[in-house]
Design a protein around this motif. Sequence first.
Motif, PDB file in Angstrom:
ATOM      1  N   ASP A  65       0.843  -1.203   0.000  1.00 53.37           N
ATOM      2  CA  ASP A  65       0.000   0.000   0.000  1.00 53.37           C
ATOM      3  C   ASP A  65       0.868   1.238   0.000  1.00 53.37           C
ATOM      4  N   GLY A  66       0.258   2.363  -0.314  1.00 47.48           N
ATOM      5  CA  GLY A  66       0.863   3.670  -0.117  1.00 47.48           C
ATOM      6  C   GLY A  66       2.256   3.836  -0.707  1.00 47.48           C
ATOM      7  N   ILE A  67       3.128   4.419   0.081  1.00 46.74           N
ATOM      8  CA  ILE A  67       4.472   4.788  -0.385  1.00 46.74           C
ATOM      9  C   ILE A  67       5.293   3.546  -0.744  1.00 46.74           C
ATOM     10  N   LEU A  89      -1.221 -11.723   3.179  1.00 46.20           N
ATOM     11  CA  LEU A  89      -0.829 -12.561   2.047  1.00 46.20           C
ATOM     12  C   LEU A  89      -1.637 -12.220   0.794  1.00 46.20           C
ATOM     13  N   ASP A  90      -2.959 -12.000   0.960  1.00 44.99           N
ATOM     14  CA  ASP A  90      -3.781 -11.729  -0.238  1.00 44.99           C
ATOM     15  C   ASP A  90      -3.376 -10.407  -0.895  1.00 44.99           C
ATOM     16  N   LYS A  91      -3.085  -9.392  -0.082  1.00 48.24           N
ATOM     17  CA  LYS A  91      -2.634  -8.107  -0.652  1.00 48.24           C
ATOM     18  C   LYS A  91      -1.294  -8.291  -1.370  1.00 48.24           C
ATOM     19  N   LYS A  97       1.077  -9.772  -8.601  1.00 45.82           N
ATOM     20  CA  LYS A  97       0.504 -10.005  -9.943  1.00 45.82           C
ATOM     21  C   LYS A  97       0.541  -8.719 -10.758  1.00 45.82           C
ATOM     22  N   GLU A  98       0.108  -7.618 -10.123  1.00 46.74           N
ATOM     23  CA  GLU A  98       0.085  -6.302 -10.823  1.00 46.74           C
ATOM     24  C   GLU A  98       1.475  -5.966 -11.351  1.00 46.74           C
ATOM     25  N   ILE A  99       2.483  -6.096 -10.467  1.00 45.28           N
ATOM     26  CA  ILE A  99       3.846  -5.696 -10.849  1.00 45.28           C
ATOM     27  C   ILE A  99       4.391  -6.619 -11.947  1.00 45.28           C
ATOM     28  N   GLU A 100       4.164  -7.926 -11.786  1.00 51.11           N
ATOM     29  CA  GLU A 100       4.679  -8.887 -12.787  1.00 51.11           C
ATOM     30  C   GLU A 100       4.076  -8.614 -14.153  1.00 51.11           C
ATOM     31  N   SER A 101       2.780  -8.262 -14.176  1.00 56.83           N
ATOM     32  CA  SER A 101       2.150  -8.065 -15.485  1.00 56.83           C
ATOM     33  C   SER A 101       2.624  -6.762 -16.129  1.00 56.83           C
ATOM     34  N   VAL A 107       8.939 -11.362  -9.016  1.00 59.07           N
ATOM     35  CA  VAL A 107       8.470 -10.805  -7.735  1.00 59.07           C
ATOM     36  C   VAL A 107       8.357 -11.954  -6.726  1.00 59.07           C
ATOM     37  N   LYS A 108       8.926 -11.713  -5.546  1.00 50.54           N
ATOM     38  CA  LYS A 108       8.855 -12.710  -4.477  1.00 50.54           C
ATOM     39  C   LYS A 108       8.096 -12.043  -3.331  1.00 50.54           C
ATOM     40  N   THR A 109       7.264 -12.802  -2.632  1.00 48.47           N
ATOM     41  CA  THR A 109       6.517 -12.189  -1.527  1.00 48.47           C
ATOM     42  C   THR A 109       6.840 -12.891  -0.205  1.00 48.47           C
TER      43      THR A 109
END
Length: 323
Positions: A65-67, A89-91, A97-101, A107-109
């Motif tokens: 989120d945010g910054i 985890l869901d966020k 997904k957004e960043i990868e696309s 991207v690793k979480t």
Amino acid sequence: MMRAFLGSSTDVFTLIGVACAAYLSFKFLRGYLNGIKTYFLARSLGLSTNIKRMGSWAVVTGATDGIGKAYAEQIAEQGINVVLISRSLDKLQNVAKEIESKSKVKVKTVAVDFSQGIEIYARVRTELDGLDIGVLVNNVGMGYPCPGRILDFDHIEKMSMDLINVNITSMTMMTNLVLPGMVNRKKGVIINLSSMSAMKPTPMLSIYSAAKAYADFYSACVHEEYKSKGVIVQSVLPGFVATNMSGIKKTSLQVPSPTTFVRSALATVGVQNRTNGYWVHDLLGKLIYEVMPTWLFNSMVMSTMAKHRAKFLRKQQQQSKTD
Ligand SMILES: NC(=O)c1ccc[n+]([C@@H]2O[C@H](COP(=O)([O-])OP(=O)(O)OC[C@H]3O[C@@H](n4cnc5c(N)ncnc54)[C@H](OP(=O)(O)O)[C@@H]3O)[C@@H](O)[C@H]2O)c1
């Protein structure tokens, strides 16, 4: 005799007055020109550090989120893989997904709760093991639910520890994890999110303000210790940005969106090691925190914060009546 003495002392005072005015004009002009260089020209003049050269991975805490999300997105836009660390985890999965696309990077979480203290860092260490980390953004932060004096809060013990763990322990431990690799590779950038509330002690937000002062001092010390090893440590002290934490939804010149703020702040890496990150915040910082006398600042902050607190409590009461 007296006249002669006053006459010569008047000349001295005039001289001192002229010297002071010249010094202040020079200081103002230098600040103004530095501001233009930092916020408007740094990127096009090639003064900003090219973070892509630092390594193939970046780690961002509080990245959903945010910054923090804006840092993760804009770092990924530069072709750097990112590790996103946050609580939910869901966020994390959605942002990944957004960043990868959009950016075609890896991207690793990692889902951790930074309020949990130092136990969580063994897992973070395992997750980061073997990655060529060139950039660390220590962004995760926690504010007050509303302004108040220490004893105004129920559960102040838990609240204090959460504020310390999220704002201070996370920055310190994440740096401990990532710094050895940066020093070995002789390059790296660590960006630490402090706050304008660290520029002067801010009553009614005492633990937050003090934690952000820690972030600011810590950054300056670690930068000095490791700049000769190729590691830049930057302290970023934003004013209000339109995020969940500030509770401000509407953007304005004074309250930028996270995207606008980070676009500006990232260009200051390598140009300013201590920065407000955004030109309007820089001007406000100079006016409010450097020019305004502390007694006036304190009395304004105390009365504004008391009003915010009263408004928050009224809203809470109304809500509990409707529930
Ligand atoms: N916004 C401002 O006006 C402002 C001004 C000055 C300084 N700052 C500083 O800038 C930084 C970012 O602030 P922001 O306004 O962007 O915050 P924000 O919008 O509230 O976002 C906070 C992020 O941190 C994560 N997070 C929160 N608590 C966590 C925890 N205990 N463990 C793990 N992750 C956690 C949240 O994700 P989950 O919900 O999934 O955990 C989210 O991704 C902070 O350090 C803040 O102090 C902000």
